[in-house]
Design an enzyme around this catalytic site. Sequence first.
Site: not given
Length: 310
Positions: A192, A239-241
């Site tokens: 991420t 933008l992890h998720d």
Amino acid sequence: MSRPIIIDCDPGHDDAIALILACASPELDIKAVTTSAGNQTPEKTLHNALRILTLVGRTDIPVAGGALQPLSRELIIADNVHGETGLDGPVLPEPAFEPQPCHAVELMAKILTEATEPVTLVPTGPLTNIALLLATHRELHSQIDSIVLMGGSAEAGNWTPAAEFNIYVDPEAADIVFKSGIPITMCGLDVTHRAQIMDEDIEKIRKINNPVAQVTAELLDFFMIYHRDPKWGFEGAPLHDPCTIAWLLEPELFASINCWVGIETQGSHTLGMTVVDRYQLTDNPINTTVLFDVNRQGFVDLLAERLANY
């Protein structure tokens, strides 16, 4: 055939963008959205999920709130990242529908029981709800295709030197999930932090000029503030998720390895650490596909392309 999924989240800016991306993708059949405490308190994350689904016109998706706190610890929230509401920045609509009158675990169990094919679980927050589901409904494990989660790191943490936030909030829950025997794909900080969105990308999203793209750009404007701190060394904001959804849509954008991952639940300095046996130094059986790299431009292009669908 679209892939049936349940998204368990704690919105949160990047959770919201993951929801927006998923709802714009006909390849995914979102059976439910459940919420956990994490980025903000449980009542706020539930409210935020309802607001995002109202924004994108998906009030048909059943939503349920889940655990109010971790299995055995005090709740930690990330209001320093996501603000007082959990989605500070844009003006969002108030919910146009109500959550289901049941607990998240009950809703997930109902969907799994009724499913005609295995369902993929996509948790993007602490793993409390997923752990409760697995512990109380062992008979439904066979109805779960896999768990594609955002959490963990093979290298450094982002909440402590060793631990990523989602795992650190409820390490005991993560331990249950990683020991479950259900196939796991881990979208951790290793990947991420390479999925960064830059200022110029945000401007391109803003120019898409539909209401959902505008809100997404405003979410990203706020999310950028925390990540501009020089200590992170970021050019943009990770933008992890949304990496979980992007992997389901275009896995070829990512590089991965298969290995054993365990959760540290005792360490005084390493609580919440995801121990990734990259070099097979133990005899522990492989339980996780760990993502470690991404085609950043392809990832950003996918997000922009799907936002244009609105």
